[in-house]
Design a protein around this motif. Structure first.
Motif, short mmCIF file in Angstrom:
data_model
loop_
_atom_site.label_atom_id
_atom_site.label_comp_id
_atom_site.label_asym_id
_atom_site.label_seq_id
_atom_site.Cartn_x
_atom_site.Cartn_y
_atom_site.Cartn_z
N ALA A 163 0.79 -1.25 -0.07
CA ALA A 163 -0.01 0.05 -0.06
C ALA A 163 1.03 1.33 -0.32
CB ALA A 163 -1.03 0.14 1.24
N ALA A 164 1.74 1.32 0.94
CA ALA A 164 2.64 2.63 1.07
C ALA A 164 3.48 2.83 -0.13
CB ALA A 164 3.61 2.13 2.13
N GLY A 165 4.00 1.77 -0.84
CA GLY A 165 4.90 1.77 -2.09
C GLY A 165 4.01 2.46 -3.27
N CYS A 166 2.67 1.78 -3.32
CA CYS A 166 1.62 2.54 -4.35
C CYS A 166 1.66 4.05 -4.09
CB CYS A 166 0.41 1.68 -4.41
SG CYS A 166 0.82 0.14 -5.02
N VAL A 167 1.39 4.46 -2.91
CA VAL A 167 1.10 5.75 -2.18
C VAL A 167 2.41 6.53 -2.56
CG1 VAL A 167 0.86 7.22 -0.29
CG2 VAL A 167 -0.61 5.26 -0.42
N GLY A 168 3.66 6.12 -2.55
CA GLY A 168 4.87 6.88 -2.97
C GLY A 168 5.03 7.02 -4.29
N PHE A 169 4.65 5.96 -5.08
CA PHE A 169 4.58 6.19 -6.69
C PHE A 169 3.59 6.97 -7.18
CE2 PHE A 169 3.05 4.41 -10.75
CZ PHE A 169 3.99 4.29 -11.22
N LEU A 170 2.34 7.09 -6.84
CA LEU A 170 1.13 7.83 -7.24
C LEU A 170 1.53 9.21 -7.68
CD1 LEU A 170 -2.03 6.19 -5.65
CD2 LEU A 170 -1.45 6.52 -8.05
N PRO A 171 2.22 10.18 -6.64
CA PRO A 171 2.63 11.55 -7.32
C PRO A 171 3.53 11.53 -8.61
CG PRO A 171 2.91 11.11 -4.89
CD PRO A 171 2.68 9.88 -5.39
N PHE A 172 4.12 10.65 -8.96
CA PHE A 172 4.88 10.75 -10.25
C PHE A 172 3.82 9.97 -11.19
CE2 PHE A 172 7.90 10.42 -7.10
CZ PHE A 172 9.02 11.52 -7.30
N ASN A 173 2.98 9.68 -11.05
CA ASN A 173 2.12 8.81 -11.88
C ASN A 173 0.43 9.53 -12.18
OD1 ASN A 173 0.40 5.84 -12.62
ND2 ASN A 173 1.79 6.61 -14.00
N PHE A 174 0.21 10.28 -11.32
CA PHE A 174 -1.34 10.84 -11.05
C PHE A 174 -1.34 12.11 -10.60
CE2 PHE A 174 -5.28 11.22 -8.98
CZ PHE A 174 -6.09 10.87 -10.13
N PRO A 175 -2.05 12.95 -11.08
CA PRO A 175 -2.98 12.99 -12.28
C PRO A 175 -2.53 12.92 -13.53
CG PRO A 175 -3.06 15.20 -11.36
CD PRO A 175 -2.22 14.58 -10.36
N GLY A 176 -1.09 13.72 -13.46
CA GLY A 176 -0.13 13.84 -14.77
C GLY A 176 0.79 12.56 -14.60
N ALA A 177 1.29 12.09 -15.67
CA ALA A 177 2.27 10.95 -15.37
C ALA A 177 3.61 11.46 -16.21
CB ALA A 177 1.79 9.67 -16.28
N GLN A 178 4.38 11.56 -14.92
CA GLN A 178 5.97 11.49 -14.96
C GLN A 178 6.73 10.30 -15.60
OE1 GLN A 178 7.65 14.10 -12.22
NE2 GLN A 178 5.81 14.51 -11.43
N ILE A 179 6.39 9.34 -15.15
CA ILE A 179 6.69 8.01 -15.49
C ILE A 179 5.53 7.03 -15.33
CG2 ILE A 179 7.40 7.61 -13.08
CD1 ILE A 179 9.73 5.90 -14.27
N PHE A 180 5.67 5.92 -16.32
CA PHE A 180 4.54 4.98 -16.02
C PHE A 180 5.18 3.57 -15.05
CE2 PHE A 180 3.26 5.98 -20.66
CZ PHE A 180 2.19 7.05 -19.90
#
Length: 331
Positions: free
Chosen positions: A175-192
């Motif tokens: 859960a935390a790994g996804c939360v840490g990743f999300l700012p780079f992927n949502f709402p705009g995607a800096q990385i997939f």
């Protein structure tokens, strides 16, 4: 648990930032195209940060003696194997058969370890089937900004609510790994996320789900079945339709309901709507959890039937809008 959650989230964010720099330096970029749901070239492979955080969660759980050693090692090894084949595929496409073979081996490895731990062939069979299914479902459904990571965070949170003796730290890391990743992927995607992340994330959720439903009451099973419903319905119906049409179902496409919706309303509203569906499903499961199994079975059936009807309506509405308005383009 709050300290561990923050630690995992921060490490995932730092890892995603580093993965983005690496992807740009190696030109690991997804270009727009007819089989893509984005219109800007975007680096891929950020999911490796989530994998690293989950592996760290496994290490901490191992040193704390919280989870059974053999299944935990099989979990970590299987996830790393799937992440590795995904990482290679992100760099240079591999055949679908090679990737699937790794998925089968990783799922079989954990199923064998879980059989040795529980002595239950039923539990091992659930683990094996869920591993193959969710690994590929998360790979199929990782097509718009934030949807795979946010759904994974919701399911991991549901696993924590259900309770997984000894495995809570691993679920927390997901859960935390996804939360840490999300700012780079949502709402705009800096990385997939890339295949390195989507497949490994699906595998991790499958194994946690298998652990959570082993020797537990039907209410736990109902909660996780409902929490997974958005992805399972969309993936299963889209796959079935492609098979019926005689299409190469394993190839990239934009026929999922979430992709149709994203072309009409944009990525962010669709991702948020899918999250709302997952949260609502968990709340419903908790509400009916104290009822008899027959009632919960009826609720699950009604929920999935409702999802099927909604999927059919969204496919028709989205396709109709695109036919009427040729200026609608992919985000």
């Amino acid at each position: 648990m709050i300290v561990e959650f923050l630690l995992f989230a921060v490490l995932a964010a730092l890892g995603t930032w580093r993965a983005r720099r690496y992807a740009l330096s190696r030109a690991l970029v997804d270009e727009p195209g007819e089989r893509r749901s984005h219109s800007v070239a975007t680096p891929r492979g950020g999911g490796i940060a989530i994998v690293a955080v989950v592996v760290l969660g496994c290490v901490l759980a191992l040193f704390r003696g919280q989870a059974p050693v053999l299944p935990l090692l099989a979990f970590a090894a299987g996830m790393v194997a799937i992440a590795l084949v995904g990482w290679l595929d992100d760099h240079r496409p591999l055949s679908a058969r090679a990737r699937f073979a790794v998925h089968v081996l990783a799922s079989a490895l954990f199923a064998a370890a879980w059989l040795a731990e529980t002595g239950s062939w039923a539990a091992a069979t659930v683990a094996f089937g869920a591993g193959i299914a969710l690994t590929n479902v998360w790979n199929f459904m990782d097509g718009i900004n934030g949807i795979a990571a946010s759904q994974a965070a919701c399911v991991a949170a549901a696993v924590l609510v259900v309770g997984v003796d000894g495995w809570a730290l691993v679920a927390l890391a997901v859960a935390a790994g996804c939360v840490g990743f999300l700012p780079f992927n949502f709402p705009g995607a800096q990385i997939f996320m890339g295949d390195v992340g989507s497949g490994a994330l699906g595998f991790a959720l499958a194994m946690l789900t298998a652990v959570a439903v082993s020797d537990r009451d039907s209410a736990s099973t109902a909660m996780l079945a409902l929490a997974l419903s958005a992805f399972l319905i969309d993936a299963a119906l889209t796959l079935l339709r492609r098979v019926i049409r005689g299409e190469q179902w394993w190839t990239p496409h934009t026929q999922h309901a979430y992709q149709v919706c994203a072309r009409r309303w944009g990525h962010a509203p669709v991702t948020i709507s899918y999250c709302a569906w997952a949260v609502l499903s968990v709340l419903i499961a908790r509400r009916v959890g104290a009822g008899p199994p027959a009632v919960m079975g009826g609720v699950i059936a009604a929920w999935y039937i409702s999802g099927v009807v909604l999927w059919l309506w969204l496919q028709r509405a989205g396709a109709g809008r695109l036919r009427m308005d040729p200026t609608v383009t992919k985000d």
